[in-house]
Enzyme design. Structure first.
Site, short mmCIF file in Angstrom:
data_model
loop_
_atom_site.label_atom_id
_atom_site.label_comp_id
_atom_site.label_asym_id
_atom_site.label_seq_id
_atom_site.Cartn_x
_atom_site.Cartn_y
_atom_site.Cartn_z
N GLU B 629 44.15 42.67 49.47
CA GLU B 629 43.00 42.48 48.60
C GLU B 629 42.44 43.85 48.21
O GLU B 629 42.67 44.84 48.90
CB GLU B 629 41.90 41.69 49.33
CG GLU B 629 42.28 40.25 49.56
CD GLU B 629 41.09 39.43 50.04
OE1 GLU B 629 39.95 39.94 50.02
OE2 GLU B 629 41.31 38.27 50.43
N HIS B 693 36.05 41.54 43.91
CA HIS B 693 37.21 41.74 44.77
C HIS B 693 38.30 40.74 44.39
O HIS B 693 38.05 39.78 43.66
CB HIS B 693 36.83 41.65 46.25
CG HIS B 693 36.49 40.27 46.70
ND1 HIS B 693 35.23 39.73 46.52
CD2 HIS B 693 37.23 39.32 47.33
CE1 HIS B 693 35.21 38.51 47.02
NE2 HIS B 693 36.42 38.22 47.51
N HIS B 695 41.60 38.16 45.41
CA HIS B 695 42.17 37.30 46.44
C HIS B 695 43.68 37.43 46.40
O HIS B 695 44.24 37.71 45.35
CB HIS B 695 41.74 35.84 46.22
CG HIS B 695 40.35 35.57 46.72
ND1 HIS B 695 39.70 34.37 46.53
CD2 HIS B 695 39.46 36.36 47.39
CE1 HIS B 695 38.49 34.44 47.07
NE2 HIS B 695 38.33 35.64 47.60
N ASP B 707 32.61 35.63 51.48
CA ASP B 707 32.19 35.91 50.10
C ASP B 707 30.76 35.43 49.88
O ASP B 707 29.96 36.10 49.23
CB ASP B 707 33.13 35.22 49.11
CG ASP B 707 34.55 35.79 49.18
OD1 ASP B 707 34.71 36.89 49.77
OD2 ASP B 707 35.48 35.14 48.65
#
Lengths: 370, 745
Positions: B629, B693, B695, B707
């Protein structure tokens, strides 16, 4: 606008025809200039190269050799790319898209001709065998024997042969703006005796076409008076008089009296009637006569130009209210320049540009600086 | 011209010529250096100001010339020893033809050739004998060919007025197919110059206001070519027109008998009225062509009123009276004073002079006519471009004169209405309208503004106000396309933001993409929005140009700006262009920024705008780090008033971030500095706006418990600004924004 350019080369002929559409046709190539200072003759290779360079080209559409005499071919084999000879294929040589020659320049045997003419003959033969890039001016039958020796049939090469009294294929008033009517060679060659090659030279009437008007250029090669006589007789017999009309007349054989008559005359050559008719009655008012020759001498001379012939041509000029120019005297004796004739809808006019210092000096090489 | 009737001209040597040019020509000719020209003689007349060089020239002429120019032409060149007037070039051959480009002379022969179309004061600077002879040679050659007058040259005048008068008339005084008519007009005489400029007031006026009667006489089907001398009296004019196939006297008789009303309504007045004949020639290039231009020649009848002309030509309303009056003359007692005619320049004319097609004019509403706006609008008006509504709430103050299109005489007046008046003056129209109002607070002008918005094709914002631009983008009710144009604070750069025709990308989003371009090119645009002398102006004032900017910069950039508006309106697509100049020589280079498609997401109270650049960049950064990630910070802006969030750019993970297959923890190294730089370059418009961000493969964009915790953490920070927490998650070919309101503690 089409142009015709005559180069000052002494007693020698080179004439460049440039068509409005870009085609360039060169009639004869004679680079006569020696290396010496004070030689006023054109640097022909330089002139022609610069013409081609401006057009971003490296070949002429047509190079015609009216006949194989030195003063019509001198230096040509050093300038042109010859397809038949590896030794004549340098990178900077100039190409000939279509070579025009009289039949003599195909069939003549070695003993009859000079070295350079042999090379051109071999080139013509090579192209004729190949069946492309060539036009031979002749009665077709005349080439039959030679073709046979090469194992070729006349039938297969006929389209590359132009007989007198026909129009040269590939050029028309409508598309290229010019047509060429063939007057000579015509068939009087005797099988046993080789006649003077001049009688077999290519003679054409180029008829330029600009905005519905015709301007005629009579190209004579080195025709002697009797050849002209025959041409006039034949053309009249075919009621083709308009094919002898001219606005621009290329005076034959460097202003030699032999193009007018067998008699030189004391002060003036009197032409035979047919030639008189051609020059005086077939001329356009304001017509232009050009003598590709040395300057006209004051005295009687053996070699052309002959002052007696010039005197007659000057009479013609007066009569037709025209112009008479000598290549080595144009525009001035001490500095001859190529003579350019522009062809527009108003006819043919000799370019008379008055140039200022800057354009002139930028065309010239200054003397060495110390 | 030398008048040598009683003096004896003397042949002299070239060296004896007094004038330097004459001498140079003669010496050059005599030297024989030039081809095609031959020296003949030099002539002087004792006591005369003139001296002459005679030569022969060989002309380039074919067998079938269009004009009878001969192979050799004798030419005399008459020089003014003081070199004040152009050397007169005379063709000496008898019967030299009448051709175009001859000078008009009292005597027909010898003809005088007009070699140069520039005034002699200009020609003189570069006159050399060779150039002169070369020009003579081409004149003769081209005349022989009939090509001296080039196809692209305008037609030659039929008449050349020699009186120094100019009459300005309205173009509608004559239209195609018009027959002769009489009208009363009012003349305003302007005598600023020894040349009298006489202004003819537009159209017909009431007889009581008239100063002159104008008789318009059309003359159809005239082939141009040879210029004639201007007629000096009514008889000469009548003869000239008779050659053109028109009987002037007959036409006048008819005109002067019929419109009795015009003459008789105020019986005492017509006697005081001057009379002007306006002859309109419909000119053709050749006999076979259609008429292509009109030539207008005005003739003032000197010391003659309408009654006298009637008497002279025998026109009277009562035939029985005609016998009582003096016998009609041929008109030669009515002296005429000729005038050149010129026209009020209408929109068509302005279009033509600007090389533009006069197509349908766009209806343009311009918000803000300050330094840039006033100059851009007047530039466009001078090209005959646009029908304008101008909105501005300011009045012209003395300091505005430094950089405004308006005149000091307008100080104290509304800019909007004054510029509209100027535009109408330029166009000779009344199409432009000024509304002295602030679009953000229109008050009494609300209806005016609303009306203008609804009928405009395009709204151009040059207000220097970001608020006005945002209002236009989001609030103004109008189908019109919006364009915004402004300068950077130091006045070196011009910015154009133009919406596409369908308004898919609105002005506010274009503004954001423009900021992104600035921060992406810090070397080039690092100080673009910085005010000279340090400091950054925040908010609205970043487009305010009341700082020290020279008019030359505004002039240059407003020229570019008016061109930019024309080009933007030519196309349908959205545009962002920045013209950046170097400060010394003001070299300007345009940077065209490619406009990205906008993505709009609604989250109830808040609306989020972003574009394909942001999303593509996130995908790209994710792909580079897979299977791990990754993430970073979102850069953007907000509109607190309209509850809008703009996600403008994306920053990669700081080097101290922790990236693994199932988690991402953003580091901080370099981030504060980067954030500060972005904020500085964008003049405060861009800043931190959230986190993003990625996944890993095969996982969606839903929030994990981690999250969700992070969202709350962000929202908690952003709450102090009144903003929600914002998170972007990207996965395989998918993205999702998550908006988190702060949890009340």
């Amino acid at each position: 606008m089409h142009t015709i350019t005559f180069y000052p080369l002494g007693n020698a002929d080179t004439c460049l025809v440039e068509l409005e559409g870009g085609k360039k046709l060169l009639f004869d190539y004679a680079n006569m200039r020696g290396g010496k200072d004070g030689d006023l003759r054109s640097d022909l290779p330089k002139e022609l190269r610069s013409k081609l360079k401006k057009a971003d080209r490296d070949s002429f559409d047509v190079v015609a050799f009216t006949h194989g005499d030195d003063d019509h071919i001198h230096g040509s084999t050093e300038f042109f790319y010859l397809k038949h000879s590896k030794n004549h294929q340098g990178k900077d040589r100039i190409g000939i898209d279509e070579l025009w020659v009289p039949a003599a320049m195909v069939v003549d045997t070695d003993e009859d001709i000079i070295e350079e003419a042999k090379l051109l003959r071999n080139e013509a033969r090579y192209r004729l065998k190949e069946g492309k890039g060539i036009r031979v001016f002749s009665r077709p039958g005349k080439l039959e024997d030679w073709l046979k020796t090469q194992g070729l049939k006349l039938e297969d090469r006929k389209h590359l042969i132009s007989d007198a009294g026909t129009i040269v294929p590939g050029y028309s008033k409508k598309t290229e703006g010019v047509e060429f009517f063939v007057h000579s060679p015509f068939a009087v060659r005797n099988n046993d005796v080789l006649e003077d090659k001049n009688t077999c030279s290519i003679i054409l009437q180029a008829s330029f076409y600009v905005e519905n008007t015709d301007t005629d250029f009579f190209l004579c090669g080195d025709a002697p008076y009797d050849a002209l006589q025959k041409i006039v007789e034949t053309t009249k017999a075919h009621k083709n008089e308009s094919r002898l009309h001219w606005d621009v007349f290329d005076i034959p054989h460097h202003c030699s009296y032999t193009a007018l008559s067998s008699e030189k005359g004391k002060t003036k050559t009197e032409p035979v009637e047919e030639v008189r008719w051609l020059l005086e009655d077939q001329a356009a008012k304001g017509g232009i006569l050009v003598s590709c020759s040395d300057t006209i001498p004051d005295k009687d001379t053996d070699q052309p130009p002959h002052k007696q012939a010039y005197a007659y041509y000057d009479d013609v000029r007066t009569k037709i209210d025209g112009e008479l120019h000598v290549t080595m005297q144009y525009p001035k004796k001490d500095k001859p320049e190529p003579l350019v004739i522009k062809i527009k809808k108003t006819g043919a006019a000799v370019e008379k540009a008055i140039l200022g210092a800057a354009p002139l000096i930028s065309q010239s090489t200054p003397p060495r600086a110390g | 011209m030398p008048n040598g009737e009683h003096s004896v001209e003397r042949s002299i040597k070239p060296e004896e010529l007094e004038g330097q040019k004459a001498r140079a020509l003669a010496i050059l000719l005599k030297s024989g250096r030039l081809p095609f020209v031959v020296f003949v003689d030099c002539l002087a007349i004792p006591g005369s100001r003139y001296e002459t060089v005679v030569l022969r020239i060989h002309v380039e002429v074919g067998q079938r010339p269009v004009n009878d120019i001969r192979r050799v032409e004798p030419i005399a060149v008459v020089f003014d020893k003081q070199d004040e007037t152009t050397p007169d070039v005379l063709a000496l051959r008898e019967g030299f033809p009448e051709v175009p480009h001859l000078n008009i002379r009292a005597q027909e022969y010898p003809r005088s050739l007009c070699l140069f179309d520039e005034p002699y004061t200009e020609v003189r600077l570069r006159w050399t004998p060779t150039q002169f002879l070369a020009r003579l040679a081409t004149w003769l050659r081209d005349t022989a060919e009939g090509t001296l007058h080039r196809e692209d040259q305008p037609l030659e005048p039929l008449l050349m007025p020699d009186d120094p008068y100019t009459l300005i008339i309205h173009p509608n005084v004559f239209s195609k197919g018009q027959t002769a008519y009489l009208t009363s007009v009012s003349l305003q005489v302007i005598q600023d110059d020894p040349r009298w400029h006489i202004d003819l007031v537009t159209g017909e006026v009431r007889p009581s206001a008239a100063t002159h009667l104008l008789m318009v006489v059309p003359v159809p089907d005239q082939t141009h070519g040879v210029i004639s001398r201007i007629p000096k009296d009514l008889h000469e004019l009548d003869s000239f027109l008779a050659n053109a196939g028109l009987s002037l006297v007959a036409a006048l008789r008819q005109l002067l008998v019929q419109p009795r009303k015009l003459l008789d309504t105020e019986k005492s007045r017509p006697k005081e009225l001057g009379v002007i004949l306006l002859v309109v020639f419909e000119k053709k290039r050749s006999d076979n062509d259609e008429p292509e231009t009109l030539e207008f020649r005005a003739f003032f009848c000197e010391d003659a009123n309408i009654y006298r002309i009637r008497e002279e030509i025998g026109a009277t309303s009562k035939p029985e009276k005609a016998s009582l009056s003096r016998r009609p003359t041929d008109g030669s007692t009515i002296k005429l004073r000729s005038a050149n005619c010129t026209f009020l320049c209408m929109r068509d004319c302005l279009n033509g002079l600007s090389g533009m097609q006069g197509n349908a004019q766009p209806k343009l509403m311009c918000i803000g006519v300050g330094a840039l706006g006033s100059q851009v609008v007047t530039n466009l008006a001078r090209m005959g471009f646009g029908e304008w509504t101008l909105v501005d709430s300011d009045v012209l103050l003395p300091h505005n004169i430094a950089r405004h299109a308006l005149h000091p005489g307008d100080i104290g007046k509304w800019k909007a209405t004054s510029v509209a008046k100027l535009v109408n003056g330029i166009l000779n129209e009344s199409s432009a309208r000024g509304i002295p109002a602030n679009v953000l607070k229109p008050d009494a002008h609300s209806d005016d503004i609303a009306g203008a918005l609804s009928v405009s094709d395009t709204i151009v914002d040059m207000s220097t106000s970001v608020a006005a631009s945002r209002w236009l983008a989001a609030d103004a009710v109008s189908p019109a396309r919006r364009i915004s144009m402004f300068l950077n604070p130091s006045g070196t750069d011009l910015i154009l933001l133009a919406e596409d025709k369908d308004r898919k990308v609105r002005l506010d989003c274009l503004e954001m993409q423009y900021y992104r371009y600035l921060i992406s090119n810090p070397d080039r645009y690092g100080s673009h929005l910085v005010v000279k002398g340090g400091g950054i102006r925040y908010g609205n004032s970043c487009r305010d140009v009341s700082s020290r900017i020279p008019q030359d910069a505004i002039a240059a950039l407003s020229g570019i700006g008016s061109r930019a508006i024309r080009l933007a309106l030519d196309g349908d697509t959205a545009k962002i262009v920045v013209w950046k100049s170097d400060e010394q020589w003001f070299d300007v280079t345009p940077d065209e920024i490619s406009v990205r498609d906008v993505v709009r997401l609604d989250f109830g109270e808040w609306t989020v705008f972003t574009d394909q650049h942001v999303l593509a960049r996130a995908m790209e950064l994710r792909a580079a780090k897979l299977p791990n990630e990754t993430g970073g910070v979102l850069v953007g802006s907000f509109d607190a008033q309209r509850r809008l969030l703009y996600i403008v750019d994306i920053l990669p993970a700081p080097p101290d971030s922790k990236e693994s297959r199932c988690s991402f923890e953003r580091g901080t190294v370099g981030l504060p500095e980067k954030r500060q730089e972005i904020n500085r370059i964008s003049a405060g418009w861009l800043d931190y706006i959230g986190e993003w961000h990625s996944h890993p493969r095969g996982h969606g964009c839903g929030r994990s418990p981690d999250d969700c915790r992070q969202c709350v953490w962000i929202a908690d920070y952003m709450q102090v600004e009144g903003l929600p927490g914002l998170m972007l998650i990207v996965s395989d070919n998918e993205y999702r924004f998550h908006l988190q309101q702060a949890v009340q503690k």
